[in-house]
Design a protein around this motif. Structure first.
Motif, mmCIF file in Angstrom:
data_model
loop_
_atom_site.group_PDB
_atom_site.id
_atom_site.type_symbol
_atom_site.label_atom_id
_atom_site.label_comp_id
_atom_site.label_asym_id
_atom_site.label_seq_id
_atom_site.Cartn_x
_atom_site.Cartn_y
_atom_site.Cartn_z
ATOM 1 N N VAL A 182 14.002 4.845 -4.699
ATOM 2 C CA VAL A 182 13.660 3.430 -4.528
ATOM 3 C C VAL A 182 13.215 2.808 -5.852
ATOM 4 C CG1 VAL A 182 12.094 1.799 -3.396
ATOM 5 C CG2 VAL A 182 13.055 3.713 -2.103
ATOM 6 N N SER A 183 12.408 3.526 -6.620
ATOM 7 C CA SER A 183 11.931 2.977 -7.889
ATOM 8 C C SER A 183 13.083 2.772 -8.867
ATOM 9 C CB SER A 183 10.862 3.893 -8.508
ATOM 10 O OG SER A 183 11.388 5.169 -8.805
ATOM 11 N N SER A 184 14.058 3.677 -8.840
ATOM 12 C CA SER A 184 15.231 3.542 -9.708
ATOM 13 C C SER A 184 16.060 2.321 -9.308
ATOM 14 C CB SER A 184 16.096 4.804 -9.639
ATOM 15 O OG SER A 184 15.400 5.923 -10.139
ATOM 16 N N ALA A 185 16.200 2.098 -7.997
ATOM 17 C CA ALA A 185 16.965 0.946 -7.511
ATOM 18 C C ALA A 185 16.255 -0.356 -7.858
ATOM 19 C CB ALA A 185 17.158 1.055 -6.000
ATOM 20 N N LEU A 186 14.942 -0.379 -7.713
ATOM 21 C CA LEU A 186 14.169 -1.584 -8.023
ATOM 22 C C LEU A 186 14.201 -1.914 -9.511
ATOM 23 C CD1 LEU A 186 11.034 -1.088 -5.739
ATOM 24 C CD2 LEU A 186 12.729 -2.912 -5.571
ATOM 25 N N GLU A 187 14.261 -0.877 -10.321
ATOM 26 C CA GLU A 187 14.289 -1.093 -11.773
ATOM 27 C C GLU A 187 15.522 -1.886 -12.188
ATOM 28 O OE1 GLU A 187 14.174 1.667 -15.808
ATOM 29 O OE2 GLU A 187 13.173 2.376 -13.999
ATOM 30 N N LYS A 188 16.621 -1.728 -11.443
ATOM 31 C CA LYS A 188 17.860 -2.434 -11.765
ATOM 32 C C LYS A 188 17.779 -3.920 -11.415
ATOM 33 C CE LYS A 188 20.664 1.705 -10.972
ATOM 34 N NZ LYS A 188 21.690 2.344 -10.110
ATOM 35 N N THR A 189 16.938 -4.259 -10.425
ATOM 36 C CA THR A 189 16.845 -5.662 -10.000
ATOM 37 C C THR A 189 15.586 -6.361 -10.494
ATOM 38 O OG1 THR A 189 15.860 -4.945 -7.910
ATOM 39 C CG2 THR A 189 18.235 -5.298 -7.940
ATOM 40 N N LEU A 190 14.479 -5.621 -10.609
ATOM 41 C CA LEU A 190 13.202 -6.240 -10.992
ATOM 42 C C LEU A 190 12.693 -5.797 -12.361
ATOM 43 C CD1 LEU A 190 11.249 -5.946 -7.601
ATOM 44 C CD2 LEU A 190 12.558 -7.903 -8.458
ATOM 45 N N GLY A 191 13.367 -4.824 -12.965
ATOM 46 C CA GLY A 191 12.886 -4.310 -14.242
ATOM 47 C C GLY A 191 11.933 -3.146 -14.029
ATOM 48 N N GLU A 192 11.349 -2.664 -15.097
ATOM 49 C CA GLU A 192 10.455 -1.501 -15.032
ATOM 50 C C GLU A 192 9.154 -1.849 -14.315
ATOM 51 O OE1 GLU A 192 8.441 1.145 -18.442
ATOM 52 O OE2 GLU A 192 10.632 1.206 -18.424
ATOM 53 N N ALA A 193 8.745 -0.989 -13.425
ATOM 54 C CA ALA A 193 7.530 -1.211 -12.643
ATOM 55 C C ALA A 193 6.280 -0.944 -13.470
ATOM 56 C CB ALA A 193 7.531 -0.311 -11.413
ATOM 57 N N GLU A 194 5.164 -1.506 -13.019
ATOM 58 C CA GLU A 194 3.877 -1.199 -13.652
ATOM 59 C C GLU A 194 3.518 0.256 -13.415
ATOM 60 O OE1 GLU A 194 1.021 -5.083 -13.951
ATOM 61 O OE2 GLU A 194 1.088 -4.062 -12.025
ATOM 62 N N SER A 195 3.780 0.729 -12.203
ATOM 63 C CA SER A 195 3.531 2.127 -11.878
ATOM 64 C C SER A 195 4.370 2.530 -10.681
ATOM 65 C CB SER A 195 2.044 2.366 -11.567
ATOM 66 O OG SER A 195 1.685 1.749 -10.349
ATOM 67 N N ALA A 196 4.648 3.811 -10.584
ATOM 68 C CA ALA A 196 5.369 4.375 -9.449
ATOM 69 C C ALA A 196 4.855 5.787 -9.274
ATOM 70 C CB ALA A 196 6.881 4.369 -9.701
ATOM 71 N N LYS A 197 4.193 6.043 -8.162
ATOM 72 C CA LYS A 197 3.574 7.353 -7.964
ATOM 73 C C LYS A 197 3.337 7.624 -6.485
ATOM 74 C CE LYS A 197 -0.856 5.089 -8.886
ATOM 75 N NZ LYS A 197 -1.982 4.987 -9.831
ATOM 76 N N LEU A 198 3.051 8.879 -6.174
ATOM 77 C CA LEU A 198 2.668 9.242 -4.825
ATOM 78 C C LEU A 198 1.253 8.744 -4.596
ATOM 79 C CD1 LEU A 198 4.089 12.861 -4.565
ATOM 80 C CD2 LEU A 198 4.926 10.817 -3.407
ATOM 81 N N ALA A 199 1.011 8.237 -3.404
ATOM 82 C CA ALA A 199 -0.281 7.618 -3.131
ATOM 83 C C ALA A 199 -0.781 8.001 -1.743
ATOM 84 C CB ALA A 199 -0.153 6.091 -3.224
ATOM 85 N N TRP A 200 -2.049 7.715 -1.511
ATOM 86 C CA TRP A 200 -2.654 7.886 -0.193
ATOM 87 C C TRP A 200 -2.960 6.487 0.336
ATOM 88 C CZ3 TRP A 200 -2.770 12.449 2.278
ATOM 89 C CH2 TRP A 200 -2.613 13.618 1.507
ATOM 90 N N ARG A 201 -2.259 6.081 1.381
ATOM 91 C CA ARG A 201 -2.427 4.739 1.938
ATOM 92 C C ARG A 201 -3.357 4.787 3.152
ATOM 93 N NH1 ARG A 201 2.372 0.649 4.119
ATOM 94 N NH2 ARG A 201 1.155 -1.268 3.959
#
Length: 247
Positions: A182-201
């Motif tokens: 998902v982060s790779s796909a978003l990078e193509k449309t929105l550019g590089e993310a501030e962060s992308a990591k595993l999280a506890w929601r």
């Protein structure tokens, strides 16, 4: 490197984090080294390493520092770090999950326990807190990347599960095993993310009153100050009014 579900609840600590840039770089370097050691030293072939490098770039970590961290893993010149998760409770009944990378389990456990108990909290046993959180992937973008509709459309096309937008930015949630894709796909449309990591929601947020908020933030800062602690996750929510009073 604290991690929370509400951006605005950590804004008060940005100034302090700037002063801790050297310590932050050290933690980022440790994660890069561990990621490179556990998988291939090539970010294109190692999703965890790619995410670690992106996190370092988001904090303006110099390329030389990033490469040195990778070279350390390639050369075998690194300690045997162990990933450990601690669970506990903070002021106001807040649940906390502390993630660490350590080469000395006893030292880290003592330091985490001390930080929590000295700041109005209590250590919990394994599973005492995490059952109230979902393990997910979290991708963040600044508000300047676009409005909620634009980001929502991009997130849906990328295969994300959920999105939360505010004036502070956009949080895009994914299943853990879909984070890299998902982060790779978003990078193509929105550019590089501030962060992308595993999280506890958190499944349920806990409203924290002013009387507990200051102690809670002191506790989180104490944990962040520990070199072994990588991330602190919490289910707390502090109102704008209380945040303004705390400065």
């Amino acid at each position: 490197m604290a991690g929370h579900s509400k951006f605005k609840n950590i804004m008060h600590r940005k100034g302090a984090q700037d002063k801790k840039r050297s310590a932050m770089f050290s933690k980022l370097s440790r994660e890069i080294t561990v990621a490179a050691k556990m998988g291939a030293p090539d970010a294109d072939m190692n999703p965890r390493l790619r995410l670690a490098i992106n996190a370092a770039k988001a904090q303006s970590m110099p390329k030389d520092n990033i490469q040195r961290a990778i070279d350390k893993a390639i050369g075998g010149d690194t300690e045997a770090y162990e990933e450990i998760r601690y669970e506990g409770f903070g002021p106001g009944g807040v649940s906390l999950i502390v993630e660490a990378l350590t080469d000395n389990r006893n030292r880290t456990a003592t330091n985490v326990r001390t930080a929590i108990t000295k700041n109005g909290g209590n250590m919990g046993t394994a599973g005492s807190v995490s059952h109230g959180f979902d393990r997910m992937g979290l991708i963040t973008y600044p508000a300047s990347v676009g409005d909620e509709e634009k980001v929502l459309e991009a997130a849906l096309e990328a295969g994300a599960d959920d999105i939360q937008s505010s004036e502070d930015g956009h949080e895009i949630w994914t299943q853990p095993d879909a984070l890299h894709e998902v982060s790779s796909a978003l990078e193509k449309t929105l550019g590089e993310a501030e962060s992308a990591k595993l999280a506890w929601r958190p499944q349920v947020m806990v409203a924290v009153e002013e009387s507990d908020a200051q102690t809670l933030f002191k506790l989180i800062d104490a944990l962040d100050d520990d070199d072994d602690v990588q991330t602190v996750w919490g289910n707390y929510e502090v109102s704008d009014e209380v945040m303004e009073k705390l400065g």
